[in-house]
Design a protein around this motif. Sequence first.
Motif, PDB file in Angstrom:
ATOM      1  N   ALA A 194       0.819  -1.215   0.000  1.00 17.78           N
ATOM      2  CA  ALA A 194       0.000   0.000   0.000  1.00 17.78           C
ATOM      3  C   ALA A 194       0.854   1.267   0.000  1.00 17.78           C
ATOM      4  O   ALA A 194       1.936   1.321   0.601  1.00 17.78           O
ATOM      5  N   ILE A 195       0.325   2.290  -0.689  1.00 17.80           N
ATOM      6  CA  ILE A 195       0.880   3.650  -0.653  1.00 17.80           C
ATOM      7  C   ILE A 195      -0.257   4.592  -0.302  1.00 17.80           C
ATOM      8  O   ILE A 195      -1.358   4.491  -0.851  1.00 17.80           O
TER       9      ILE A 195
ATOM     10  N   GLN B 295      -0.672   3.421  12.015  1.00 19.99           N
ATOM     11  CA  GLN B 295      -1.364   2.153  11.776  1.00 19.99           C
ATOM     12  C   GLN B 295      -1.366   1.748  10.306  1.00 19.99           C
ATOM     13  O   GLN B 295      -1.816   0.660   9.964  1.00 19.99           O
ATOM     14  N   PHE B 296      -0.854   2.629   9.438  1.00 15.59           N
ATOM     15  CA  PHE B 296      -0.834   2.321   8.009  1.00 15.59           C
ATOM     16  C   PHE B 296       0.410   1.491   7.697  1.00 15.59           C
ATOM     17  O   PHE B 296       1.526   1.874   8.065  1.00 15.59           O
ATOM     18  N   PRO B 297       0.261   0.356   7.002  1.00 12.91           N
ATOM     19  CA  PRO B 297       1.402  -0.553   6.841  1.00 12.91           C
ATOM     20  C   PRO B 297       2.360  -0.188   5.712  1.00 12.91           C
ATOM     21  O   PRO B 297       3.418  -0.803   5.587  1.00 12.91           O
ATOM     22  N   GLY B 298       1.998   0.780   4.866  1.00 13.37           N
ATOM     23  CA  GLY B 298       2.808   1.065   3.685  1.00 13.37           C
ATOM     24  C   GLY B 298       3.551   2.386   3.733  1.00 13.37           C
ATOM     25  O   GLY B 298       3.767   2.974   4.791  1.00 13.37           O
TER      26      GLY B 298
ATOM     27  N   SER C 280       7.330   5.675  14.834  1.00 11.20           N
ATOM     28  CA  SER C 280       6.790   4.425  14.285  1.00 11.20           C
ATOM     29  C   SER C 280       6.634   4.457  12.765  1.00 11.20           C
ATOM     30  O   SER C 280       6.624   3.408  12.126  1.00 11.20           O
ATOM     31  N   TYR C 281       6.516   5.642  12.166  1.00 12.62           N
ATOM     32  CA  TYR C 281       6.399   5.687  10.708  1.00 12.62           C
ATOM     33  C   TYR C 281       7.366   6.677  10.056  1.00 12.62           C
ATOM     34  O   TYR C 281       7.290   6.930   8.845  1.00 12.62           O
ATOM     35  N   LYS C 282       8.289   7.248  10.839  1.00 15.24           N
ATOM     36  CA  LYS C 282       9.207   8.256  10.290  1.00 15.24           C
ATOM     37  C   LYS C 282      10.015   7.709   9.116  1.00 15.24           C
ATOM     38  O   LYS C 282      10.370   8.444   8.184  1.00 15.24           O
ATOM     39  N   GLY C 283      10.310   6.423   9.123  1.00 14.99           N
ATOM     40  CA  GLY C 283      11.076   5.829   8.032  1.00 14.99           C
ATOM     41  C   GLY C 283      10.236   5.490   6.810  1.00 14.99           C
ATOM     42  O   GLY C 283      10.777   5.007   5.803  1.00 14.99           O
ATOM     43  N   ASN C 284       8.935   5.753   6.885  1.00 14.04           N
ATOM     44  CA  ASN C 284       8.027   5.366   5.783  1.00 14.04           C
ATOM     45  C   ASN C 284       7.427   6.560   5.056  1.00 14.04           C
ATOM     46  O   ASN C 284       6.689   6.377   4.098  1.00 14.04           O
TER      47      ASN C 284
ATOM     48  N   ARG D 211       9.917   1.607  -1.039  1.00 11.72           N
ATOM     49  CA  ARG D 211       9.633   1.484   0.398  1.00 11.72           C
ATOM     50  C   ARG D 211       8.330   0.732   0.627  1.00 11.72           C
ATOM     51  O   ARG D 211       8.226  -0.084   1.552  1.00 11.72           O
ATOM     52  N   ALA D 212       7.315   0.995  -0.205  1.00 14.19           N
ATOM     53  CA  ALA D 212       6.042   0.288  -0.079  1.00 14.19           C
ATOM     54  C   ALA D 212       6.228  -1.214  -0.279  1.00 14.19           C
ATOM     55  O   ALA D 212       5.600  -2.033   0.413  1.00 14.19           O
ATOM     56  N   LEU D 213       7.102  -1.579  -1.224  1.00 13.99           N
ATOM     57  CA  LEU D 213       7.337  -2.998  -1.490  1.00 13.99           C
ATOM     58  C   LEU D 213       8.101  -3.662  -0.352  1.00 13.99           C
ATOM     59  O   LEU D 213       7.946  -4.861  -0.104  1.00 13.99           O
ATOM     60  N   GLU D 214       8.925  -2.878   0.364  1.00 15.77           N
ATOM     61  CA  GLU D 214       9.698  -3.427   1.480  1.00 15.77           C
ATOM     62  C   GLU D 214       8.854  -3.617   2.737  1.00 15.77           C
ATOM     63  O   GLU D 214       9.127  -4.496   3.561  1.00 15.77           O
TER      64      GLU D 214
END
Length: 474
Positions: free
Chosen positions: A169-170, A232-235, A250-254, A280-283
Amino acid sequence: MFATLTNVNFDPEAITAYIRKTSQLQEELRARLQAKKGAVNTAFNLPLEKTTAGLIAQGKHYGINSDPTINPDLHSLQWLLTYGLKGVAAYTYHAGLLGKKDDKVFDFINEGLAAPLDKSLGVNEFVGLVFKCGGINIRAMELLDAGNTETYGHPVPTKVPLGHKKGKAILVSGHDLIDLEEILKQSEGKGIYVYTHGEMLPTHGYPKLKKYPHFYGHYGTAWFNQQKEFAQFPGAILMTTNCIQKPVESYKGNIFTSGPVGYPGVPHISGKDFSQVIQRALELPSFPEDKEGKYVLVGFGRNAVLSLADKVIESVKNGHIKRFILVGGCDGAKPGRSYYSELVEKAPKNTIILTLACGKFRFFDKELGTIDDIPRLLDIGQCNDAYSAVKIAQALADAFGVQVNDLPLSLVLSWYEQKAVAILLSLLYLGIRDIRIGPSLPAFITPNILKVLVEKFNIMPIKTADEDLKAIMK
């Protein structure tokens, strides 16, 4: 100017780079003028400090609050003009990306920015400039509307799922349609679903964007909830314009930024190559399973609403529709903003609710039913789509043979940032009266300036939902 709006760019290095670039352009222009005319006015030449800390100190020394002796009403109007100009700049930026420009808009931005430097201008002159800003903003929004609709088609009514699909997901937030389109193009066929967040919700109604099968649904609500929702978003997440908040660990790297957006430590995509975001989404982990959720309706831009004009007019004449209430503007976390959801929930069943901008997220998923098969909740779009609301009001006034102020239409606006100021100035330029604004009036409006607005336009601070609905439905 867009980068200086609320919640757009928090990166001191990026802001410093903008200032340096502006100074460089100024020097180049001065040199060209000097070569042509032989002499250039250097009265407003301000050599810039070399460091970021020095620039901050310089800003405080020369900034809009730097003169304690200025007439408070004049100062208030200068603030109003400056904030309006920032809103105009935001719409003009978006329109320019889509190839829509008008020198009249740029000329006025220059005129408005220079005005506070001219000590011969008083309150009356700034009142004139403030209203002129409203007129210019209409032109800027018209250009943006033309860019959006000519490029992506006129929005059509569309059901948007609030659930998600199993898979990578993006999430795309902000307002920029071009960046969203590029993400959709570049992620096609890679097993990634693209979701919208915030004011990107209305993009699901554009025909050219709807054609992508992996453009699935909408995730989350208003900008001020993003720290909880993004965690809470996984992508991967892309912020395309304003509304970014400080990313949590928790999401700074995304998360990535593009356009005028910036935050220290967050990777910035300077062009239109979004391979970093896609990689990043694929990882990252996927949504583990499909999740069904509610659906919301979008796509009620001016073409869609006006295609219902005959049905709307008949419903009004038959007494089925008593009133239209436009509830729009920019949302914030202040507790008093619950007023807007309460107003919509308590609005009589014979009212149609029009909405635009992120204020809608207080009530965008409410089941309000229909009147003569017309949905009671009509989402006009982003704050960038305010031009559609103006054209709808003008077209309905023409159809009923009345002025806009004589329509069964009430405007209830939530104010938060500078684009909301620009839209308000446009409404005042058009002579629209009886606007309710909340949850509080801008702090820079002095009592004397407020008095003028109340006397001329009957601008009203919101009260309670019950009190305002009683007055609206008289």
